[in-house]
Write a protein that holds these residues in place. Structure first.
Motif, PDB file in Angstrom:
ATOM      1  N   LEU A 126       0.820  -1.208   0.000  1.00 24.93           N
ATOM      2  CA  LEU A 126       0.000   0.000   0.000  1.00 24.93           C
ATOM      3  C   LEU A 126       0.857   1.261   0.000  1.00 24.93           C
ATOM      4  N   LYS A 127       0.343   2.266  -0.699  1.00 19.51           N
ATOM      5  CA  LYS A 127       1.016   3.559  -0.853  1.00 19.51           C
ATOM      6  C   LYS A 127       0.135   4.656  -0.273  1.00 19.51           C
ATOM      7  N   PRO A 128       0.721   5.772   0.112  1.00 18.16           N
ATOM      8  CA  PRO A 128      -0.105   6.881   0.617  1.00 18.16           C
ATOM      9  C   PRO A 128      -1.203   7.287  -0.367  1.00 18.16           C
ATOM     10  N   GLU A 129      -0.930   7.167  -1.653  1.00 13.64           N
ATOM     11  CA  GLU A 129      -1.938   7.550  -2.644  1.00 13.64           C
ATOM     12  C   GLU A 129      -3.100   6.569  -2.727  1.00 13.64           C
ATOM     13  N   ASP A 130      -3.023   5.458  -2.017  1.00 12.21           N
ATOM     14  CA  ASP A 130      -4.160   4.536  -1.927  1.00 12.21           C
ATOM     15  C   ASP A 130      -5.158   4.975  -0.856  1.00 12.21           C
ATOM     16  N   THR A 131      -4.818   6.004  -0.110  1.00  8.01           N
ATOM     17  CA  THR A 131      -5.716   6.516   0.920  1.00  8.01           C
ATOM     18  C   THR A 131      -7.014   7.011   0.298  1.00  8.01           C
ATOM     19  N   ALA A 132      -8.128   6.457   0.755  1.00 10.40           N
ATOM     20  CA  ALA A 132      -9.437   6.798   0.189  1.00 10.40           C
ATOM     21  C   ALA A 132     -10.528   6.049   0.942  1.00 10.40           C
ATOM     22  N   MET A 133     -11.756   6.424   0.671  1.00  8.26           N
ATOM     23  CA  MET A 133     -12.905   5.611   1.073  1.00  8.26           C
ATOM     24  C   MET A 133     -13.132   4.605  -0.040  1.00  8.26           C
ATOM     25  N   TYR A 134     -13.250   3.348   0.324  1.00 11.51           N
ATOM     26  CA  TYR A 134     -13.432   2.276  -0.644  1.00 11.51           C
ATOM     27  C   TYR A 134     -14.871   1.780  -0.608  1.00 11.51           C
ATOM     28  N   TYR A 135     -15.461   1.654  -1.804  1.00 11.71           N
ATOM     29  CA  TYR A 135     -16.855   1.247  -1.940  1.00 11.71           C
ATOM     30  C   TYR A 135     -16.971   0.035  -2.845  1.00 11.71           C
ATOM     31  N   CYS A 136     -17.893  -0.868  -2.530  1.00 14.76           N
ATOM     32  CA  CYS A 136     -18.236  -1.910  -3.485  1.00 14.76           C
ATOM     33  C   CYS A 136     -19.565  -1.556  -4.144  1.00 14.76           C
ATOM     34  N   ASN A 137     -19.746  -2.147  -5.310  1.00 13.06           N
ATOM     35  CA  ASN A 137     -20.847  -1.739  -6.187  1.00 13.06           C
ATOM     36  C   ASN A 137     -21.317  -2.931  -6.996  1.00 13.06           C
TER      37      ASN A 137
END
Length: 116
Positions: free
Chosen positions: A86-97
């Motif tokens: 994992l990288k800092p740029e992977d920081t996010a809210m993750y959603y499934c759809n």
């Protein structure tokens, strides 16, 4: 009632790993493809990965290819996203759809923060 519930997010150091889960209910899970998306603060939601109904097809965004792996267990109505390196740029809210009859269904999201 279609429900998607994400879990498994958290704070991890760069280079670390997390496994996200997306638990589904209210529909015949084994018949539908599932997508993962993510959204970082101030940015648009972006595609991460998808898996077909029988796991025969998987696809990844270039930004995560080789680091993330999507899988599913139709007996448990659950899709997983294994995230490595994992990288800092992977920081996010993750959603499934998922999409049924042209309608999109989303979970509430799980936060992933990559920071030292």
């Amino acid at each position: 009632q279609v429900q998607l519930v994400e879990s498994g997010g958290g704070l991890v150091q760069p280079g670390g790993s997390l496994r996200l889960s997306c638990a589904a209910s209210g529909f015949t899970f084994s018949k539908y493809a599932i997508w993962w998306y993510r959204q970082a603060p101030g940015k648009e939601r972006e595609y991460v990965a998808m898996i077909s109904s029988n796991s025969g097809i998987t696809n990844y965004a270039n930004s995560v290819k080789g680091r993330f792996a999507i899988s599913r267990d139709n007996a448990k109505n659950t899709v997983y996203l294994q995230m490595n390196s994992l990288k800092p740029e992977d920081t996010a809210m993750y959603y499934c759809n998922t999409v049924m009859q042209s309608r999109h269904y989303w979970g509430q999201g799980t936060q992933v923060t990559v920071s030292s």
